[in-house]
Design a protein around this motif. Structure first.
Motif, PDB file in Angstrom:
ATOM      1  N   ARG A 123       3.637  39.360  18.604  1.00  0.00           N
ATOM      2  CA  ARG A 123       2.502  39.913  19.331  1.00  0.00           C
ATOM      3  C   ARG A 123       2.739  41.384  19.575  1.00  0.00           C
ATOM      4  NH1 ARG A 123       3.948  40.514  24.661  1.00  0.00           N
ATOM      5  NH2 ARG A 123       5.863  39.446  25.300  1.00  0.00           N
ATOM      6  N   GLU A 124       1.665  42.081  19.794  1.00  0.00           N
ATOM      7  CA  GLU A 124       1.775  43.501  20.099  1.00  0.00           C
ATOM      8  C   GLU A 124       2.331  43.678  21.503  1.00  0.00           C
ATOM      9  OE1 GLU A 124       1.208  46.051  18.131  1.00  0.00           O
ATOM     10  OE2 GLU A 124       0.699  44.738  16.439  1.00  0.00           O
ATOM     11  N   LYS A 125       3.145  44.693  21.666  1.00  0.00           N
ATOM     12  CA  LYS A 125       3.701  44.963  22.987  1.00  0.00           C
ATOM     13  C   LYS A 125       2.597  45.407  23.936  1.00  0.00           C
ATOM     14  CE  LYS A 125       8.519  46.089  21.991  1.00  0.00           C
ATOM     15  NZ  LYS A 125       9.598  47.090  22.162  1.00  0.00           N
ATOM     16  N   SER A 126       2.707  44.953  25.177  1.00  0.00           N
ATOM     17  CA  SER A 126       1.743  45.363  26.184  1.00  0.00           C
ATOM     18  C   SER A 126       2.065  46.768  26.669  1.00  0.00           C
ATOM     19  CB  SER A 126       1.761  44.384  27.356  1.00  0.00           C
ATOM     20  OG  SER A 126       3.019  44.442  28.016  1.00  0.00           O
ATOM     21  N   THR A 127       1.125  47.338  27.416  1.00  0.00           N
ATOM     22  CA  THR A 127       1.341  48.679  27.977  1.00  0.00           C
ATOM     23  C   THR A 127       2.555  48.700  28.886  1.00  0.00           C
ATOM     24  OG1 THR A 127      -1.047  49.091  27.886  1.00  0.00           O
ATOM     25  CG2 THR A 127       0.260  50.522  29.317  1.00  0.00           C
ATOM     26  N   VAL A 128       2.706  47.643  29.667  1.00  0.00           N
ATOM     27  CA  VAL A 128       3.844  47.574  30.589  1.00  0.00           C
ATOM     28  C   VAL A 128       5.156  47.549  29.814  1.00  0.00           C
ATOM     29  CG1 VAL A 128       4.967  46.151  32.338  1.00  0.00           C
ATOM     30  CG2 VAL A 128       2.490  46.464  32.390  1.00  0.00           C
ATOM     31  N   GLU A 129       5.180  46.834  28.697  1.00  0.00           N
ATOM     32  CA  GLU A 129       6.411  46.767  27.907  1.00  0.00           C
ATOM     33  C   GLU A 129       6.740  48.111  27.274  1.00  0.00           C
ATOM     34  OE1 GLU A 129       6.677  42.162  26.407  1.00  0.00           O
ATOM     35  OE2 GLU A 129       5.085  43.423  25.572  1.00  0.00           O
ATOM     36  N   PHE A 130       5.715  48.858  26.853  1.00  0.00           N
ATOM     37  CA  PHE A 130       5.967  50.201  26.333  1.00  0.00           C
ATOM     38  C   PHE A 130       6.538  51.106  27.426  1.00  0.00           C
ATOM     39  CE2 PHE A 130       3.026  49.302  22.723  1.00  0.00           C
ATOM     40  CZ  PHE A 130       3.876  49.694  21.709  1.00  0.00           C
ATOM     41  N   ILE A 131       5.979  50.998  28.641  1.00  0.00           N
ATOM     42  CA  ILE A 131       6.489  51.805  29.751  1.00  0.00           C
ATOM     43  C   ILE A 131       7.934  51.426  30.057  1.00  0.00           C
ATOM     44  CG2 ILE A 131       6.211  52.256  32.219  1.00  0.00           C
ATOM     45  CD1 ILE A 131       3.193  51.881  31.833  1.00  0.00           C
ATOM     46  N   ALA A 132       8.219  50.101  30.036  1.00  0.00           N
ATOM     47  CA  ALA A 132       9.583  49.659  30.314  1.00  0.00           C
ATOM     48  C   ALA A 132      10.561  50.190  29.275  1.00  0.00           C
ATOM     49  CB  ALA A 132       9.622  48.124  30.359  1.00  0.00           C
ATOM     50  N   ASP A 133      10.165  50.175  27.994  1.00  0.00           N
ATOM     51  CA  ASP A 133      11.052  50.686  26.939  1.00  0.00           C
ATOM     52  C   ASP A 133      11.340  52.163  27.141  1.00  0.00           C
ATOM     53  OD1 ASP A 133      11.170  48.216  25.767  1.00  0.00           O
ATOM     54  OD2 ASP A 133       9.647  48.630  24.249  1.00  0.00           O
ATOM     55  N   ARG A 134      10.329  52.923  27.530  1.00  0.00           N
ATOM     56  CA  ARG A 134      10.531  54.353  27.756  1.00  0.00           C
ATOM     57  C   ARG A 134      11.438  54.595  28.958  1.00  0.00           C
ATOM     58  NH1 ARG A 134       5.256  56.407  28.373  1.00  0.00           N
ATOM     59  NH2 ARG A 134       5.492  56.291  30.626  1.00  0.00           N
ATOM     60  N   CYS A 135      11.263  53.780  29.996  1.00  0.00           N
ATOM     61  CA  CYS A 135      12.109  53.931  31.184  1.00  0.00           C
ATOM     62  C   CYS A 135      13.566  53.550  30.883  1.00  0.00           C
ATOM     63  CB  CYS A 135      11.577  53.063  32.323  1.00  0.00           C
ATOM     64  SG  CYS A 135       9.974  53.581  32.962  1.00  0.00           S
ATOM     65  N   LEU A 136      13.759  52.512  30.052  1.00  0.00           N
ATOM     66  CA  LEU A 136      15.120  52.090  29.719  1.00  0.00           C
ATOM     67  C   LEU A 136      15.841  53.142  28.888  1.00  0.00           C
ATOM     68  CD1 LEU A 136      14.425  48.341  28.914  1.00  0.00           C
ATOM     69  CD2 LEU A 136      15.796  49.205  30.807  1.00  0.00           C
ATOM     70  N   ALA A 137      15.098  53.884  28.088  1.00  0.00           N
ATOM     71  CA  ALA A 137      15.732  54.915  27.268  1.00  0.00           C
ATOM     72  C   ALA A 137      16.343  56.026  28.110  1.00  0.00           C
ATOM     73  CB  ALA A 137      14.700  55.489  26.293  1.00  0.00           C
ATOM     74  N   GLU A 138      15.807  56.229  29.297  1.00  0.00           N
ATOM     75  CA  GLU A 138      16.303  57.301  30.171  1.00  0.00           C
ATOM     76  C   GLU A 138      17.006  56.754  31.412  1.00  0.00           C
ATOM     77  OE1 GLU A 138      16.046  60.411  29.324  1.00  0.00           O
ATOM     78  OE2 GLU A 138      14.831  60.067  27.527  1.00  0.00           O
TER      79      GLU A 138
END
Length: 932
Positions: A106-121
Motif C-alpha cells: 500500500r502507499e504510505k500515508s502522510t503520517v508515515e512520510f512525516i515519521a520517516d522524515r522525523c526519524l532521519a533527523e
C-alpha cells in the motif's frame, strides 16, 4: 515464504536469542550472551542495533562468527538456510504462503512520510531531551525502537510567531502495539513562541492510541506507569526501574478513547499531572483536570479487572533555598525529575496512596472538590482504613507520648486483600439484550473487585446481590478477615461510593444489545452471580488478529473437505452471532462414519474459533445441559448425544427446541436466571433429533475428506468479525435475509405447501446470509469455492431425505405399527377396503392411550410433541393418508366397533410406514384386493 530481507526487518535479535535459549550475562539490556557453541565463563556474543561498524546483527567474538537472524538460527540450532527460514516462520507466526498479487502493498500515508522524515533527523532531539533531564540510555532505547525523531519543518504560509508556523520540535512517533504501524506523530516544539505559543501539535490520530518508547520492553514489563505525555514517559524510563515501562496517554481525552485491555496481567500505576484546582470564578472552579482524569482511568481499569493504584502526590512540593517547602506543587513527572533527579523520582513513584477509596484523601491534604461526599460520621472513621495493593489495615487507636505529646497510630491487620471498587451495575433484561427493545426490567447488582496476593495484579470480581453485601461469609471467599466488626464498617463506607464506576451491562457473551446499541460483549464484560454455572464462556475473550487471516482460514476449510462439508459448520458457527439481528439461529448436526475425520475437524474448529465441545459424560443431567447453552450466542457442541439415556435425550431435545430462538428460565432457591440461547452442534454417527428437523441444518463428512488443515493455520479474527457485525443495520440485515431466502426457495425441491420444508429453507438461508457477510468481511467473492451451490445441494438433500420424518403423526404411527407387528397392541383394529383402497382401521384415541399407558413406551410418550388424539387425527387428514371424510364402523371378532379411522396402507408406504396384515382380520378384504 518471506524473503531474507523481510525476515531481517521483522525479527528482533534480542527476542530471537531468548527463543533460541541463549543465556544472557549480567548487566541488564547491554549485557552480552553466552556462546551456544561452547562453554564460556564470560559472555562473548554481542547483538548490535544500528552499530556504526557492524550495523544490525550479531557477533560471537570467541569464534569470530556473526551475521543476520538466519545465521544466528543456524549457529544455535544447526541445519540449512531453508531450515532456519522455516524455523523463523513457525516461531513468529509468519505465513508460509506469499501473496501472488501485491495486495498487501500500500502507499504510505502522510503520517508515515512525516515519521520517516522525523526519524532521519532523530539525533537532533538529543540535546533538547537531555536538557529536560532525560538520560542518554532512555533516548537510545526510543531511538532504536523508532519511536523518537526530530522535525524542523516550517510553513511557508505562516510567519514566525503565528500558529502553524512550526519550527524545531522533538517528534514522538506513535505506533500501534501490534503490529507497530505508525498512526500519529506528536511534535513538542523547542520554542513554542515561534509557533504562536502552541507547545504541542499532532499529525494523525490523537484519540485511541498511546505512546511508549519500546513496545518489546512494554510487553515484558510487569508494571506499567501511566502518565500524560511522552516527555513524562521518558522521564520514567530515565529511572531504569526493573520490570517497569511507561505509557503516555497523549492527552486526558484518551482516558475514554483507548481500549486498555492490553494492560491485563500488569500492575498499573497512575501518575497523571498534579494540577491545582481552578480558581474561584472559573467555570470549573474547584476541579483538577489531572487527578479527576486519574479517577476516571482508575474506574475504567478496574472495570476490566486490571489492578490500578495511584501515586501519592501530596508531598510533591518544591523546595526553597532555605529548606522550607513552598506552597506550589510539582506539576508532573518531568518537573520532579529535573528538581530531584532519577533516584528520588523512583522513590516518589513507589509511594502509593494509602486511602480506602482511590483519590479520596482522608486528611487535610485534599485539594479541590472531593471524589465523593462522605457524611461526617463516615469521614470520622474513613481515615482509619489504610490500604496497600493487596492488603488492608486498620488504625485501632492513637498512642500519645506523655512527654513529647506525639501521637503514634496503632495499626492492626484488617483483611488479606484490598477492595479495589464496589460499584452498582444495572444488568439489562434478557428481552432487551436479545431484541434491542427499551429495557423495562433491569436488575441491579453490586460488582466487587478485589486484589488478593494469590492472583497478582489481576482483580477478582464477584457479583453480589443487595442482601449479600454485609455477609462476611461472602467476603471471606476473597481471603482472610481478621477483624469482622471494622470490616463491616469499612463496607458501609464503601457503599457511599457505589456510584463510582456505576455502569449498565448485559449478561451475554457474543453480539448483544445494550441501551439500544449492538455491542461486542466478552466474558469479563458480564456480571453473573454464579458465572461458572450461568455461562460456558464466562471467562472467554474472543480471539483477535488481522482481518486478512479470515480469508486464509475460510480457504483452508474449503480445501480440507470436498463440497464445503467443513466450511458449512465453520460458517454456521461464525454466523451464530447473527441471532441478535435475526431473532433465531438453527442448530447443526455433523454426521460421519467411523474414520471419516469428524473428531479431527471438530478439534480444529475448537482451536479456530475458541469453540467448546462438551463430552457426553458432562451432559448426564438436565442442569448440565442447561448450563452449557446459557447466556451466549457463541456456539457449543454436544458429542455423541445418541449414546446417552433416553430421558437425557428427551430433555436435551426439549432444550434445543427452546433455544432455537431464546428462552428465560430460573433455577434454584435464589431463582438464578438462565437465558437459553446458544446454537448447538450435535456430532455423532446417528443424531436422534427427529423432532428438531425443522430447527437445524446438517453436514455429512463421509467420503468427502481432503488434505489436512495446515498446522500453522491462524485463529479466525473473531473479535474483528463481531465488531464488523456490530456495525450492521438490523433492517438491512433482515432485507438481505429475505432476499437470500427467496433465492433458496427458488432452488428448493419441496412444494410451497410443505411448511416443514419452508422452515428448513429459512434455516439454510440464514447460513447463506452468514456466508454473504463473511465474504464482505474477508474481501472474498461470494461464489468462491462454490459455497452457495454446495449449501443448496445439502439443503435439498436434507429436505428430500427427511420428508417423512418431520411430522409427529409419522413417529406415532411408526411406534403403533411396530406394536401391532409385535402383538402388543390390545385395542381393536382391523384391515378392510374403503373406497377402493386397502386400509388399516383403528381409533386415534386408542393409539394415544396405548402409547401413554404402556410402560415400555413411556420415554417415547414423554418425547412426543403431540399428545392429543384430536391433533393426531388432524395431522393424518392434513397429510392425506386418511381415506374418505367420515369414520367407519366394522365388526371385529364379536364386537361392533364404531368411529374407526381408515388409513390407506399404500399412502403410508409413501412415508416409509409398513405393517404386517393379519389374515384372520382381513381375509375377505385380502381376497377382494387380490381379485382387484
Amino acid at each position: 515464504m518471506a524473503s531474507i530481507e523481510e525476515l531481517k526487518q521483522r525479527v528482533d535479535l534480542h527476542e530471537l536469542a531468548d527463543r533460541l535459549g541463549l543465556k544472557r550475562g549480567r548487566g541488564g539490556d547491554k549485557a552480552l550472551y553466552h556462546s551456544p557453541q561452547h562453554e564460556d565463563k564470560s559472555p562473548s556474543l554481542s547483538i548490535y542495533q544500528n552499530h556504526a561498524k557492524h550495523g544490525t546483527g550479531w557477533r560471537d567474538h570467541s569464534a569470530d562468527q556473526g551475521g543476520s537472524c538466519i545465521d544466528l538460527v543456524i549457529y544455535a540450532r544447526g541445519g540449512t538456510v531453508s531450515d532456519a527460514i522455516r524455523f523463523l516462520h513457525e516461531a513468529y507466526g509468519i505465513p508460509f504462503d506469499r501473496p501472488t498479487t501485491p495486495a498487501d502493498r500500500r502507499e504510505k500515508s502522510t503520517v508515515e512520510f512525516i515519521a520517516d522524515r522525523c526519524l532521519a533527523e532523530r539525533a537532533l532531539a538529543r540535546d533538547y531531551l537531555t536538557g529536560r533531564g532525560i538520560s542518554d540510555a532512555a533516548i537510545d532505547v526510543a531511538t532504536a525502537a523508532r519511536t523518537l525523531g526530530f522535525n524542523d519543518w516550517t510553513s511557508s504560509k505562516a510567519q514566525p510567531g503565528e500558529v502553524g508556523h512550526g519550527g524545531p520540535a522533538a517528534a514522538f512517533i506513535v505506533r500501534t502495539l501490534n503490529p507497530g504501524h505508525v498512526v500519529a506523530v506528536d511534535m513538542r516544539y523547542l520554542d513554542p513562541t515561534s509557533n504562536g505559543g502552541v507547545k504541542t501539535q499532532t499529525q494523525g490520530d490523537k484519540s485511541g492510541y498511546g505512546w511508549t518508547a519500546d513496545v518489546r520492553r512494554f510487553d515484558k514489563a510487569k508494571r506499567v506507569i501511566v502518565v500524560e505525555s511522552a516527555i513524562n514517559a521518558l522521564s520514567i524510563d530515565t529511572c531504569s526501574i526493573p520490570g517497569t515501562a511507561a505509557f503516555a496517554l497523549r492527552g486526558l481525552a484518551n482516558v475514554d478513547g483507548i481500549d486498555f485491555s492490553f494492560l491485563r496481567g500488569k500492575q498499573v500505576v497512575i501518575c497523571l499531572d498534579n494540577d491545582e484546582p481552578f480558581a474561584e470564578g472559573h467555570p470549573r472552579a474547584g476541579h483538577r483536570p489531572g487527578p479527576e482524569a486519574a479517577w476516571a482511568l482508575y474506574e475504567r481499569l478496574t472495570s476490566l479487572n486490571i489492578s490500578a493504584v495511584m501515586v501519592d502526590q501530596s508531598e510533591w512540593l518544591a523546595d526553597l533555598a532555605d529548606g522550607e517547602k513552598a506552597r506550589k506543587p510539582i506539576n508532573d513527572v518531568n518537573d520532579y525529575l529535573q528538581l530531584r533527579g532519577p533516584r528520588e523520582l523512583q522513590r516518589a513513584l513507589e509511594q502509593y496512596e494509602p486511602w480506602l477509596i482511590a483519590g479520596m484523601a482522608g486528611d487535610d491534604s485534599r485539594k479541590g472538590r472531593p471524589r465523593i461526599y462522605l457524611p461526617s460520621h463516615d469521614f470520622a472513621q474513613y481515615w482509619r482504613f489504610r490500604t496497600r495493593p493487596d492488603f488492608t489495615s486498620y488504625i485501632a487507636k492513637m498512642d500519645r507520648n506523655e512527654e513529647s505529646g506525639v501521637e503514634t497510630p496503632v495499626t492492626t491487620d484488617l483483611c488479606g486483600f484490598r477492595i479495589a471498587s464496589m460499584s452498582r451495575v444495572s444488568v439489562a433484561s434478557s428481552t432487551s439484550t436479545m431484541t434491542g427493545d427499551a429495557d423495562q426490567a433491569p436488575t441491579v447488582y453490586f460488582a466487587v473487585s478485589v486484589q488478593a496476593p494469590r492472583h497478582g495484579p489481576t482483580l477478582i470480581r464477584r457479583v453480589m446481590m443487595d442482601d449479600q453485601l454485609h455477609n462476611t461469609d461472602q467476603w471471606a471467599k476473597f481471603g482472610p478477615i481478621w477483624a469482622p466488626a471494622p470490616f463491616k464498617r469499612m463496607v458501609n463506607i464503601l457503599e457511599r461510593g457505589a456510584d463510582l464506576g456505576a455502569r449498565h451491562a448485559a449478561n451475554f457473551v457474543g453480539l448483544a444489545w445494550r441501551d439500544g446499541q449492538l455491542i461486542v460483549n466478552e466474558g469479563p464484560d458480564c456480571y453473573f452471580t454464579e458465572a461458572d454455572k450461568q455461562c460456558p464462556y464466562h471467562n472467554l475473550s474472543f480471539p483477535a488478529g488481522p482481518v486478512s487471516d479470515a480469508r486464509r482460514v475460510l480457504a483452508a476449510y474449503q480445501e480440507t473437505f470436498k463440497q464445503n462439508a467443513a466450511t458449512i459448520p465453520l460458517v454456521w458457527a461464525l454466523g451464530g452471532h447473527l441471532k441478535a439481528l435475526l431473532g433465531f439461529w438453527p442448530h447443526m448436526t455433523v454426521q460421519a462414519d467411523k474414520g471419516a475425520g469428524k473428531s479431527t475437524l471438530i478439534k480444529r474448529l475448537e482451536r479456530t474459533i475458541a469453540f467448546t465441545m462438551f463430552s457426553g459424560q458432562s451432559l448426564q443431567t438436565e442442569f448440565r445441559l442447561l448450563t452449557s447453552i446459557s447466556h451466549t450466542s457463541h456456539p457449543v457442541g454436544w458429542e455423541e448425544l445418541s449414546a446417552r439415556r433416553q430421558d437425557v435425550i428427551d430433555k436435551a431435545v426439549g432444550l434445543l427446541q427452546e433455544n432455537y430462538q431464546y428462552t428465560v428460565t430460573r433455577r434454584g432457591t435464589d431463582m438464578t436466571e438462565y437465558l437459553l440461547c446458544a446454537p448447538v452442534m450435535l456430532a455423532g454417527e446417528d443424531v436422534p433429533v427427529k423432532s428438531l428437523l425443522g430447527k437445524l441444518i446438517r453436514t455429512s463428512l463421509t467420503g468427502k475428506r481432503g488434505p489436512m488443515l495446515p498446522d500453522d493455520l491462524p485463529r479466525f479474527p473473531l473479535r474483528q468479525w463481531l465488531e464488523f457485525l456490530a456495525g450492521l443495520n438490523k433492517r438491512d440485515v433482515l432485507d438481505q435475509y429475505r432476499a437470500i431466502r427467496e433465492r433458496c426457495l427458488a432452488t428448493c425441491r419441496a412444494s410451497g405447501a410443505d411448511d416443514g420444508a419452508l422452515r428448513m429453507v429459512g434455516n439454510y438461508a440464514a447460513v447463506g446470509l452468514a456466508w454473504r457477510y463473511l465474504c464482505e468481511f474477508a474481501g472474498m467473492d461470494p461464489s468462491e469455492g462454490g459455497f452457495p451451490r454446495d449449501l443448496a445441494a445439502e439443503m435439498n438433500s436434507h429436505i428430500a431425505e427427511t420428508s417423512a420424518d418431520r411430522e409427529p403423526w409419522v413417529w406415532i404411527l411408526e411406534t403403533v405399527l411396530s406394536e401391532i407387528d409385535g402383538g402388543n397392541y390390545k385395542h381393536p383394529y382391523t384391515f378392510d377396503v374403503v373406497d377402493g383402497e386397502f386400509c388399516i382401521l383403528l381409533r386415534t384415541g386408542h393409539v394415544m392411550d396405548h402409547i401413554a399407558h404402556t410402560g415400555a413406551l413411556r420415554d417415547k410418550w414423554n418425547g412426543l410433541p403431540v399428545k392429543s388424539d384430536r391433533v393426531f387425527k388432524r395431522q393424518l387428514h392434513h397429510a392425506g393418508v386418511v381415506v374418505g371424510e367420515k369414520e367407519v364402523e366394522r365388526r371385529i371378532y364379536t364386537r361392533r366397533v364404531p368411529y374407526l379411522t381408515p388409513i390407506s396402507l399404500d399412502r403410508l408406504a409413501g412415508f416409509g410406514l409398513h405393517v404386517s396384515v393379519r389374515e384372520d382380520l382381513a381375509s375377505d378384504a385380502v381376497e377382494q384386493r387380490g381379485r382387484a
